[in-house]
Design a protein around this motif. Structure first.
Motif, PDB file in Angstrom:
ATOM      1  N   SER A 224      15.494 197.680   2.341  1.00 21.92           N
ATOM      2  CA  SER A 224      14.297 196.843   2.339  1.00 21.92           C
ATOM      3  C   SER A 224      14.335 195.866   3.503  1.00 21.92           C
ATOM      4  O   SER A 224      15.287 195.844   4.287  1.00 21.92           O
ATOM      5  N   ASN A 225      13.284 195.049   3.619  1.00 20.20           N
ATOM      6  CA  ASN A 225      13.252 194.014   4.659  1.00 20.20           C
ATOM      7  C   ASN A 225      14.444 193.073   4.537  1.00 20.20           C
ATOM      8  O   ASN A 225      14.971 192.598   5.538  1.00 20.20           O
ATOM      9  N   GLU A 226      14.862 192.811   3.315  1.00 21.90           N
ATOM     10  CA  GLU A 226      15.990 191.911   3.093  1.00 21.90           C
ATOM     11  C   GLU A 226      17.263 192.474   3.721  1.00 21.90           C
ATOM     12  O   GLU A 226      18.007 191.762   4.394  1.00 21.90           O
ATOM     13  N   ASP A 227      17.509 193.756   3.543  1.00 24.91           N
ATOM     14  CA  ASP A 227      18.706 194.391   4.096  1.00 24.91           C
ATOM     15  C   ASP A 227      18.643 194.453   5.617  1.00 24.91           C
ATOM     16  O   ASP A 227      19.626 194.173   6.307  1.00 24.91           O
ATOM     17  N   LEU A 228      17.498 194.832   6.150  1.00 26.71           N
ATOM     18  CA  LEU A 228      17.377 195.014   7.591  1.00 26.71           C
ATOM     19  C   LEU A 228      17.374 193.686   8.334  1.00 26.71           C
ATOM     20  O   LEU A 228      17.754 193.612   9.504  1.00 26.71           O
ATOM     21  N   GLY A 229      16.952 192.611   7.672  1.00 26.59           N
ATOM     22  CA  GLY A 229      17.008 191.302   8.308  1.00 26.59           C
ATOM     23  C   GLY A 229      18.427 190.900   8.651  1.00 26.59           C
ATOM     24  O   GLY A 229      18.675 190.252   9.674  1.00 26.59           O
ATOM     25  N   ALA A 230      19.390 191.303   7.799  1.00 24.38           N
ATOM     26  CA  ALA A 230      20.796 191.013   8.089  1.00 24.38           C
ATOM     27  C   ALA A 230      21.251 191.729   9.349  1.00 24.38           C
ATOM     28  O   ALA A 230      22.108 191.226  10.098  1.00 24.38           O
ATOM     29  N   VAL A 231      20.694 192.906   9.630  1.00 28.79           N
ATOM     30  CA  VAL A 231      21.020 193.626  10.870  1.00 28.79           C
ATOM     31  C   VAL A 231      20.510 192.843  12.074  1.00 28.79           C
ATOM     32  O   VAL A 231      21.181 192.755  13.107  1.00 28.79           O
ATOM     33  N   GLY A 232      19.323 192.263  11.961  1.00 31.98           N
ATOM     34  CA  GLY A 232      18.786 191.460  13.063  1.00 31.98           C
ATOM     35  C   GLY A 232      19.660 190.277  13.394  1.00 31.98           C
ATOM     36  O   GLY A 232      19.807 189.897  14.566  1.00 31.98           O
ATOM     37  N   LEU A 233      20.297 189.680  12.389  1.00 35.00           N
ATOM     38  CA  LEU A 233      21.172 188.535  12.622  1.00 35.00           C
ATOM     39  C   LEU A 233      22.405 188.915  13.432  1.00 35.00           C
ATOM     40  O   LEU A 233      23.007 188.069  14.093  1.00 35.00           O
TER      41      LEU A 233
ATOM     42  N   VAL B 134      11.801 188.553  11.129  1.00 36.58           N
ATOM     43  CA  VAL B 134      10.485 188.089  10.675  1.00 36.58           C
ATOM     44  C   VAL B 134      10.043 188.874   9.443  1.00 36.58           C
ATOM     45  O   VAL B 134       9.481 188.313   8.496  1.00 36.58           O
ATOM     46  N   ALA B 135      10.314 190.187   9.431  1.00 35.64           N
ATOM     47  CA  ALA B 135       9.977 190.992   8.257  1.00 35.64           C
ATOM     48  C   ALA B 135      10.718 190.481   7.027  1.00 35.64           C
ATOM     49  O   ALA B 135      10.150 190.415   5.924  1.00 35.64           O
ATOM     50  N   GLN B 136      11.984 190.098   7.212  1.00 37.20           N
ATOM     51  CA  GLN B 136      12.772 189.562   6.101  1.00 37.20           C
ATOM     52  C   GLN B 136      12.174 188.257   5.582  1.00 37.20           C
ATOM     53  O   GLN B 136      11.979 188.081   4.371  1.00 37.20           O
ATOM     54  N   VAL B 137      11.871 187.336   6.503  1.00 33.44           N
ATOM     55  CA  VAL B 137      11.375 186.021   6.109  1.00 33.44           C
ATOM     56  C   VAL B 137       9.984 186.124   5.489  1.00 33.44           C
ATOM     57  O   VAL B 137       9.703 185.525   4.438  1.00 33.44           O
ATOM     58  N   VAL B 138       9.083 186.901   6.111  1.00 34.55           N
ATOM     59  CA  VAL B 138       7.730 187.057   5.569  1.00 34.55           C
ATOM     60  C   VAL B 138       7.774 187.819   4.253  1.00 34.55           C
ATOM     61  O   VAL B 138       7.010 187.530   3.320  1.00 34.55           O
ATOM     62  N   GLY B 139       8.689 188.797   4.154  1.00 35.22           N
ATOM     63  CA  GLY B 139       8.831 189.531   2.904  1.00 35.22           C
ATOM     64  C   GLY B 139       9.233 188.637   1.754  1.00 35.22           C
ATOM     65  O   GLY B 139       8.833 188.854   0.611  1.00 35.22           O
TER      66      GLY B 139
ATOM     67  N   VAL C  30      13.587 175.163   4.605  1.00 35.72           N
ATOM     68  CA  VAL C  30      14.538 176.110   5.170  1.00 35.72           C
ATOM     69  C   VAL C  30      15.152 176.964   4.066  1.00 35.72           C
ATOM     70  O   VAL C  30      15.181 178.194   4.152  1.00 35.72           O
ATOM     71  N   GLU C  31      15.644 176.315   3.023  1.00 37.58           N
ATOM     72  CA  GLU C  31      16.235 177.052   1.914  1.00 37.58           C
ATOM     73  C   GLU C  31      15.192 177.938   1.241  1.00 37.58           C
ATOM     74  O   GLU C  31      15.457 179.086   0.873  1.00 37.58           O
ATOM     75  N   GLU C  32      13.981 177.419   1.105  1.00 30.33           N
ATOM     76  CA  GLU C  32      12.912 178.172   0.440  1.00 30.33           C
ATOM     77  C   GLU C  32      12.541 179.421   1.234  1.00 30.33           C
ATOM     78  O   GLU C  32      12.350 180.503   0.674  1.00 30.33           O
ATOM     79  N   LEU C  33      12.432 179.279   2.562  1.00 27.33           N
ATOM     80  CA  LEU C  33      11.959 180.376   3.395  1.00 27.33           C
ATOM     81  C   LEU C  33      13.035 181.420   3.651  1.00 27.33           C
ATOM     82  O   LEU C  33      12.745 182.592   3.831  1.00 27.33           O
ATOM     83  N   THR C  34      14.294 181.011   3.711  1.00 25.52           N
ATOM     84  CA  THR C  34      15.355 181.963   4.013  1.00 25.52           C
ATOM     85  C   THR C  34      16.054 182.472   2.773  1.00 25.52           C
ATOM     86  O   THR C  34      16.779 183.455   2.817  1.00 25.52           O
ATOM     87  N   GLY C  35      15.854 181.770   1.654  1.00 22.14           N
ATOM     88  CA  GLY C  35      16.505 182.196   0.436  1.00 22.14           C
ATOM     89  C   GLY C  35      17.994 181.944   0.428  1.00 22.14           C
ATOM     90  O   GLY C  35      18.738 182.559  -0.332  1.00 22.14           O
ATOM     91  N   GLN C  36      18.452 181.057   1.302  1.00 25.49           N
ATOM     92  CA  GLN C  36      19.869 180.757   1.393  1.00 25.49           C
ATOM     93  C   GLN C  36      20.131 179.321   0.973  1.00 25.49           C
ATOM     94  O   GLN C  36      19.306 178.440   1.198  1.00 25.49           O
ATOM     95  N   VAL C  37      21.280 179.084   0.376  1.00 25.46           N
ATOM     96  CA  VAL C  37      21.756 177.722   0.160  1.00 25.46           C
ATOM     97  C   VAL C  37      22.618 177.401   1.362  1.00 25.46           C
ATOM     98  O   VAL C  37      23.759 177.852   1.477  1.00 25.46           O
ATOM     99  N   VAL C  38      22.061 176.671   2.311  1.00 24.93           N
ATOM    100  CA  VAL C  38      22.698 176.529   3.609  1.00 24.93           C
ATOM    101  C   VAL C  38      23.671 175.383   3.672  1.00 24.93           C
ATOM    102  O   VAL C  38      24.471 175.283   4.594  1.00 24.93           O
ATOM    103  N   SER C  39      23.614 174.462   2.738  1.00 19.46           N
ATOM    104  CA  SER C  39      24.535 173.335   2.819  1.00 19.46           C
ATOM    105  C   SER C  39      24.597 172.638   1.473  1.00 19.46           C
ATOM    106  O   SER C  39      23.613 172.577   0.752  1.00 19.46           O
TER     107      SER C  39
END
Length: 432
Positions: A44-53, A223-228, A120-129
């Protein structure tokens, strides 16, 4: 002077900046269409976004040797007299001081990054700090001796291994100055080493440009990951980042530079911006102040600037005098620190300024240079890796606009330094 990175900027086909825009559009379409559903086999977009990173990580890895080799190559390939260098350094210091004053004033008065807190946390779905709001970055310190000790490496390999930007540039300048001294004395070993350093610099630049051409694909996936995850509302917060940093760059370039050229350099704004317009437009279109050097030299000749002053500024300045990158790195880092809830004292802000200057010293005027070194500056500011990984994808969609503004500012800065150097040399010859 070498220009290894100029050719990629002139490749046939769609310019890199346009490719990034297409990547953003493609990412939006994928994000809106598939959201979090698989669309490429089971991915999915979530998986492929990690490849972009991974592309961002590789850019960071290549940025460290690029800066080291760029500084060494600059010292070896360009000669400059002691007095001229002091004038050059003083002019650059004044320009950077004005740039930092503009940038820090905008960020401290308006605090635009505060509007991003929680997004940031809301859009990326990460707990960054896990730090509390209004805490300083974890790696920051107010103790100048502690900071100084942190900049002095225990070995020559440590800055490269740890991507320690400040330590790396300090070591590179020390090594480059020593190599230049030995070259001037006719050392056969240094004369034999010079083409090796240049070749390594060209090789690293070529590798980096290959990776940079993968950035549009990384943008598409990220962008696909974040918009998804969050839908199109991701772009509703980007305008603040673009507006405040764009304002800082434009104020410095279109207000301070013309005034300095007019009042000190005795070149009217019409002459400075009019005759120099070709170089600025070339820098904006190629997104590279390095590729613009021949046009910059031609514009300076038409302004009546001496060949010596023009070459010192355009050749050395392209590698060491990058106001656009320095201002961008400082403003972007402070903006993101505000977004993550860090309370930046004056001491912390000076650490960011120093790291931004170190990023600007030696980074070649190649496309996407500001984005390439931004993760290093964020790390030097004390942001944890998770925060950097969350922040970079968010700003990539608008960085192609800011990248061209940075290149335009760098070109204008090179021309201003040449004008002021020429004015200073003329006044010295007249005994003024």
């Amino acid at each position: 002077m070498t220009t290894p990175s100029a050719s990629p900027a002139r490749r046939r086909g769609i310019p890199l900046g346009a490719q990034v825009v297409l990547g953003v559009i493609g990412g939006v379409l994928l994000g809106v269409t598939f959201r979090d559903q698989p669309w490429l086999w089971r991915y999915s977009n979530e998986d492929l976004g990690a490849v972009g990173l991974l592309v961002i990580r590789l850019l960071k890895a290549l940025a460290t040797p690029l800066i080291l080799l760029a500084v060494l190559d600059s010292f070896l390939t360009t000669a400059i007299g002691g007095r001229t260098f002091l004038r050059f350094a003083l002019i650059c210091l004044v320009n950077i001081t004005v740039a930092m004053t503009i940038g820090l004033t905008l960020l401290n008065v308006f605090q635009p990054g505060v509007a991003w807190r929680g997004h940031v946390e809301e859009l990326t779905g990460q707990v960054v700090s896990s730090v509390r709001a209004n805490a300083p970055p974890p790696g920051a310190s107010l103790d100048p001796l502690k900071n100084l000790a942190g900049y002095v490496p225990e070995s020559v390999i440590e800055p490269i291994a740890r991507n320690s930007l400040v330590s790396l540039v300090l070591l590179a300048i020390l090594c480059g100055a020593a190599m230049r001294r030995l070259k001037d004395r006719g050392s056969p070993g240094i004369l034999a080493l010079e083409p090796v350093v240049t070749s390594l610099f060209e090789t690293t630049s070529t590798m980096l440009m290959w990776v940079a051409h993968a950035v549009p694909f990384a943008v598409l996936l990220i962008v696909a990951q974040v918009v998804g995850r969050s839908g199109l509302e991701v772009f509703t917060v980007l305008w603040r980042f673009l507006a405040v940093i764009g304002a800082g760059l434009l104020l410095h370039a279109l207000v301070y530079y013309p005034l300095a050229a007019w009042l000190v350099g005795k070149r009217s704004p019409r002459q400075y911006l009019g005759v120099g317009g070709d170089a600025v437009l070339t820098g904006l279109s190629t997104n590279s102040s390095l590729a613009t050097v021949p046009v910059t030299l031609g514009c300076l000749r038409r302004m009546g600037v001496s060949e010596a002053s023009a070459r010192v500024s355009a050749c050395i300045g392209t590698n060491l005098n990058n106001d656009g990158i320095i201002l961008y790195e400082a403003m972007a880092t402070m903006f993101l620190c505000q977004a993550f809830g860090y309370d930046l004292s004056l001491g912390h802000q000076m650490t960011i300024v120093l790291a931004s200057i170190m990023a600007g010293v030696g980074i070649a005027g190649v496309p996407e240079a500001g984005l390439i070194v931004l993760p290093l500056v964020l790390g030097a500011a004390g942001l944890p890796e998770a925060s950097v990984a969350a922040a970079i994808p968010l700003i990539v969609p608008v960085d192609w606009i800011l990248a061209r503004l940075r290149s335009g500012v760098n070109v204008l800065s090179d021309m201003l330094v040449a004008i002021l150097l020429d004015r200073g040399a003329t006044a010295a010859s007249r005994g003024e």
